[in-house]
Design a protein around this motif. Structure first.
Motif, PDB file in Angstrom:
ATOM      1  N   TRP A 260       0.949  -1.108  -0.118  1.00 49.66           N
ATOM      2  CA  TRP A 260      -0.063   0.204  -0.362  1.00 49.66           C
ATOM      3  C   TRP A 260       0.571   1.318  -0.361  1.00 49.66           C
ATOM      4  CZ3 TRP A 260      -4.193  -0.348  -1.511  1.00 49.66           C
ATOM      5  CH2 TRP A 260      -5.711  -1.210  -1.272  1.00 49.66           C
ATOM      6  N   ILE A 261       2.120   1.179   0.616  1.00 54.28           N
ATOM      7  CA  ILE A 261       3.103   2.582   0.632  1.00 54.28           C
ATOM      8  C   ILE A 261       3.318   2.633  -0.361  1.00 54.28           C
ATOM      9  CG2 ILE A 261       4.983   2.749   1.411  1.00 54.28           C
ATOM     10  CD1 ILE A 261       4.309   2.094   4.436  1.00 54.28           C
ATOM     11  N   GLY A 262       3.672   1.664  -1.225  1.00 52.72           N
ATOM     12  CA  GLY A 262       4.372   2.100  -2.886  1.00 52.72           C
ATOM     13  C   GLY A 262       3.479   1.942  -4.120  1.00 52.72           C
ATOM     14  N   ILE A 263       1.732   1.999  -3.702  1.00 54.01           N
ATOM     15  CA  ILE A 263       1.110   2.430  -4.293  1.00 54.01           C
ATOM     16  C   ILE A 263       0.457   4.202  -3.592  1.00 54.01           C
ATOM     17  CG2 ILE A 263      -1.575   2.018  -4.711  1.00 54.01           C
ATOM     18  CD1 ILE A 263      -1.162  -1.161  -4.303  1.00 54.01           C
ATOM     19  N   LEU A 264       0.810   4.417  -2.945  1.00 54.91           N
ATOM     20  CA  LEU A 264       0.840   5.722  -2.048  1.00 54.91           C
ATOM     21  C   LEU A 264       2.160   7.015  -3.539  1.00 54.91           C
ATOM     22  CD1 LEU A 264      -0.867   7.332  -0.517  1.00 54.91           C
ATOM     23  CD2 LEU A 264       0.395   7.115   1.113  1.00 54.91           C
ATOM     24  N   ILE A 265       2.683   6.070  -2.860  1.00 53.37           N
ATOM     25  CA  ILE A 265       4.632   7.371  -3.447  1.00 53.37           C
ATOM     26  C   ILE A 265       3.674   6.935  -5.059  1.00 53.37           C
ATOM     27  CG2 ILE A 265       6.194   6.707  -3.952  1.00 53.37           C
ATOM     28  CD1 ILE A 265       7.171   5.013  -1.532  1.00 53.37           C
TER      29      ILE A 265
ATOM     30  N   VAL B 270       1.200   7.240  -6.678  1.00 52.36           N
ATOM     31  CA  VAL B 270      -0.217   7.391  -6.880  1.00 52.36           C
ATOM     32  C   VAL B 270       0.286   9.426  -6.801  1.00 52.36           C
ATOM     33  CG1 VAL B 270      -2.506   8.903  -5.466  1.00 52.36           C
ATOM     34  CG2 VAL B 270      -2.089   6.182  -6.506  1.00 52.36           C
ATOM     35  N   LEU B 271       1.496   9.525  -5.549  1.00 51.03           N
ATOM     36  CA  LEU B 271       2.052  11.028  -4.879  1.00 51.03           C
ATOM     37  C   LEU B 271       2.406  11.209  -6.254  1.00 51.03           C
ATOM     38  CD1 LEU B 271       2.604  10.602  -2.011  1.00 51.03           C
ATOM     39  CD2 LEU B 271       0.634  12.132  -2.656  1.00 51.03           C
ATOM     40  N   VAL B 272       3.232  10.472  -7.153  1.00 51.56           N
ATOM     41  CA  VAL B 272       4.224  10.963  -8.145  1.00 51.56           C
ATOM     42  C   VAL B 272       3.637  11.445  -9.143  1.00 51.56           C
ATOM     43  CG1 VAL B 272       6.068   9.692  -9.544  1.00 51.56           C
ATOM     44  CG2 VAL B 272       6.382   9.986  -6.941  1.00 51.56           C
ATOM     45  N   LEU B 273       2.296  10.735  -9.567  1.00 51.91           N
ATOM     46  CA  LEU B 273       1.820  10.448 -10.868  1.00 51.91           C
ATOM     47  C   LEU B 273       0.795  12.270 -10.932  1.00 51.91           C
ATOM     48  CD1 LEU B 273       0.228   7.465 -12.050  1.00 51.91           C
ATOM     49  CD2 LEU B 273       1.913   9.019 -13.190  1.00 51.91           C
ATOM     50  N   ALA B 274       0.796  11.899  -9.500  1.00 55.51           N
ATOM     51  CA  ALA B 274      -0.247  13.559  -9.299  1.00 55.51           C
ATOM     52  C   ALA B 274       0.540  14.615  -9.156  1.00 55.51           C
ATOM     53  CB  ALA B 274      -0.944  13.525  -8.187  1.00 55.51           C
ATOM     54  N   GLY B 275       1.809  14.573  -8.532  1.00 52.90           N
ATOM     55  CA  GLY B 275       2.741  15.486  -8.415  1.00 52.90           C
ATOM     56  C   GLY B 275       2.803  16.050 -10.656  1.00 52.90           C
ATOM     57  N   ILE B 276       3.377  15.307 -11.364  1.00 50.11           N
ATOM     58  CA  ILE B 276       3.639  15.271 -12.506  1.00 50.11           C
ATOM     59  C   ILE B 276       2.256  16.180 -13.068  1.00 50.11           C
ATOM     60  CG2 ILE B 276       4.067  14.034 -14.896  1.00 50.11           C
ATOM     61  CD1 ILE B 276       5.510  11.944 -13.220  1.00 50.11           C
TER      62      ILE B 276
END
Length: 93
Positions: A70-75, A77-83
């Motif tokens: 779940w932490i990997g999935i969250l990371i 998602v955060l990277v995609l949101a940042g891009i």
């Protein structure tokens, strides 16, 4: 025989006498290594005397926490949101 760094403890290490048609239950407590990777492992147990021997193989399943998944999935998602934020703010240049 066990995988490396595993331990097996028997409640009765040695059976001194066993008559024909008699059964003795022996409980084995298996402790997996702290570094064990999730998956299936095979443990082989052997009991022997000068007159006879017996083997048994057990399949042990090690499970790990899904927290890191779940932490990997969250990371991700955060990277995609940042891009997406950077593309929206600065546009495609």
């Amino acid at each position: 025989s066990t995988p490396v760094d595993w331990s097996v403890k028997f409640d009765n290490e040695q059976v001194t006498r066993l008559d024909p048609d008699q059964e003795v239950n022996v409980i084995a407590t298996v402790k997996a290594s702290e570094k064990a990777i999730a998956g299936d492992y095979s443990l082989n147990f052997n009991a022997s005397t000068p007159e006879a021997s017996s083997d048994a193989t057990f399949r042990i399943t090690v499970k790990t926490s899904v927290l890191w998944g779940w932490i990997g999935i969250l990371i991700i998602v955060l990277v995609l949101a940042g891009i997406l934020y950077l593309i929206k703010k600065y546009g495609r240049r």
